[in-house]
Design a protein around this motif. Sequence first.
Motif, PDB file in Angstrom:
ATOM      1  N   THR A   1       0.853  -1.420  -0.178  1.00 48.20           N
ATOM      2  CA  THR A   1       0.138  -0.294  -0.073  1.00 48.20           C
ATOM      3  C   THR A   1       0.878   1.335   0.055  1.00 48.20           C
ATOM      4  OG1 THR A   1      -1.794  -1.186   1.309  1.00 48.20           O
ATOM      5  CG2 THR A   1      -1.959   1.106   1.343  1.00 48.20           C
ATOM      6  N   VAL A   2       1.931   1.392   0.665  1.00 46.49           N
ATOM      7  CA  VAL A   2       2.740   2.474   0.829  1.00 46.49           C
ATOM      8  C   VAL A   2       3.362   2.738  -0.534  1.00 46.49           C
ATOM      9  CG1 VAL A   2       4.849   3.341   1.723  1.00 46.49           C
ATOM     10  CG2 VAL A   2       3.259   2.151   3.381  1.00 46.49           C
ATOM     11  N   TYR A   3       3.876   1.614  -1.120  1.00 46.33           N
ATOM     12  CA  TYR A   3       4.288   1.563  -2.883  1.00 46.33           C
ATOM     13  C   TYR A   3       3.235   2.423  -3.301  1.00 46.33           C
ATOM     14  CZ  TYR A   3       5.747   0.914  -7.250  1.00 46.33           C
ATOM     15  OH  TYR A   3       6.440   1.405  -8.651  1.00 46.33           O
ATOM     16  N   GLY A   4       2.146   2.049  -3.297  1.00 45.00           N
ATOM     17  CA  GLY A   4       1.177   2.394  -4.274  1.00 45.00           C
ATOM     18  C   GLY A   4       0.874   4.047  -4.037  1.00 45.00           C
ATOM     19  N   ILE A   5       1.170   4.320  -2.811  1.00 53.38           N
ATOM     20  CA  ILE A   5       0.510   5.793  -2.544  1.00 53.38           C
ATOM     21  C   ILE A   5       2.059   6.693  -2.821  1.00 53.38           C
ATOM     22  CG2 ILE A   5       0.227   7.534  -0.735  1.00 53.38           C
ATOM     23  CD1 ILE A   5      -1.092   5.255   0.949  1.00 53.38           C
ATOM     24  N   ALA A   6       3.039   6.205  -2.522  1.00 50.73           N
ATOM     25  CA  ALA A   6       4.281   6.966  -2.634  1.00 50.73           C
ATOM     26  C   ALA A   6       4.439   7.044  -3.990  1.00 50.73           C
ATOM     27  CB  ALA A   6       5.524   6.270  -2.050  1.00 50.73           C
ATOM     28  N   HIS A   7       4.515   5.859  -4.919  1.00 52.60           N
ATOM     29  CA  HIS A   7       4.740   6.032  -6.251  1.00 52.60           C
ATOM     30  C   HIS A   7       3.692   6.950  -7.003  1.00 52.60           C
ATOM     31  CE1 HIS A   7       5.877   4.792 -10.386  1.00 52.60           C
ATOM     32  NE2 HIS A   7       4.397   4.481 -10.688  1.00 52.60           N
TER      33      HIS A   7
ATOM     34  N   SER B   1      -6.281   6.243 -10.592  1.00 52.14           N
ATOM     35  CA  SER B   1      -5.468   6.555  -9.586  1.00 52.14           C
ATOM     36  C   SER B   1      -6.134   6.619  -8.133  1.00 52.14           C
ATOM     37  CB  SER B   1      -4.883   8.091  -9.828  1.00 52.14           C
ATOM     38  OG  SER B   1      -4.136   8.751  -8.907  1.00 52.14           O
ATOM     39  N   ASN B   2      -5.357   6.405  -7.207  1.00 56.28           N
ATOM     40  CA  ASN B   2      -5.803   6.202  -5.889  1.00 56.28           C
ATOM     41  C   ASN B   2      -5.470   7.597  -5.098  1.00 56.28           C
ATOM     42  OD1 ASN B   2      -2.889   6.277  -5.477  1.00 56.28           O
ATOM     43  ND2 ASN B   2      -3.063   4.323  -4.089  1.00 56.28           N
TER      44      ASN B   2
END
Length: 279
Positions: free
Chosen positions: A213-219, A270-271
């Motif tokens: 999840t962190v990767y998805g947000i940060a990316h 996109s989130n």
Amino acid sequence: MFSSISRRLPARYILNQRTFATGKASGGHISDDLLQKLGSLSTQALVDGLWVMGWPCAQITGARPLAPNHKCVGRAVTMNFVPARPDIQQDKPPGGDSPEYEAFELCGPNDVLVMASVGPWESVGGDIKFLRLMQRKIGGLVTDGSVRDTDEIINYGFPTFCHSTTAKQGPAAMQPWEAQGVISCGGVVVRPGDAIVGDQDGVVVVPAKVAETVYGIAHGREVIEDIVKEELTKNPGPPGKFYPFMSGKVKADSPLGQLLATKGITPENSNQFEGSADW
């Protein structure tokens, strides 16, 4: 795995330690692919990702690169020191059975050894000890303490992040206590298996349980920042109309939302937009 020093401790303590270590010491497994993706991001993007999720501060205070351009990424192998005390020093497993060498042997190219010191100016080791880490082809070393034999450690080639350097001897102030336990390093909790990412801005701990999840947000944030920088380069001006923004709260009809739409980034894919967050 619990420290070999525990074989000399009371049975009740050993039982409690073993139960915890085999159950909750690790927060999950991060795949090599996800590890590589996390390492492709900046530490500030990862901090931002955890921040918008409401997690505590994830940057290890005082851990700075020993040499320019040092970058590390790997799964945490943890090592905890405690203040020196004669009776415990006498009971500590000797030589290669010491908990710190137990931790060394768990390290490899996709691992970062995280050593929790008792103070920022205390030495966690130097050239002879860390020669073994070079032999293990370790992915990096991180500590909230200091290291000695600086030139030699830099020559070893593995990325090193520490509070500072020192000529002091570590055993005068502290002793290794436990390998692969949950530790506090630079004010941040580190579990074995967490992702450790270090660059010129410092070192960030990404909990294994939420790493995807962190990767998805940060990316997503980094993609947006690149688009904003591109726009401001083409059309110079104050960035205020695009910033500040928070992941998961970008409004589709805002100047930032409209800019992103020109690049095909919308709430549907996109989130980062209001109401579209997946965390």
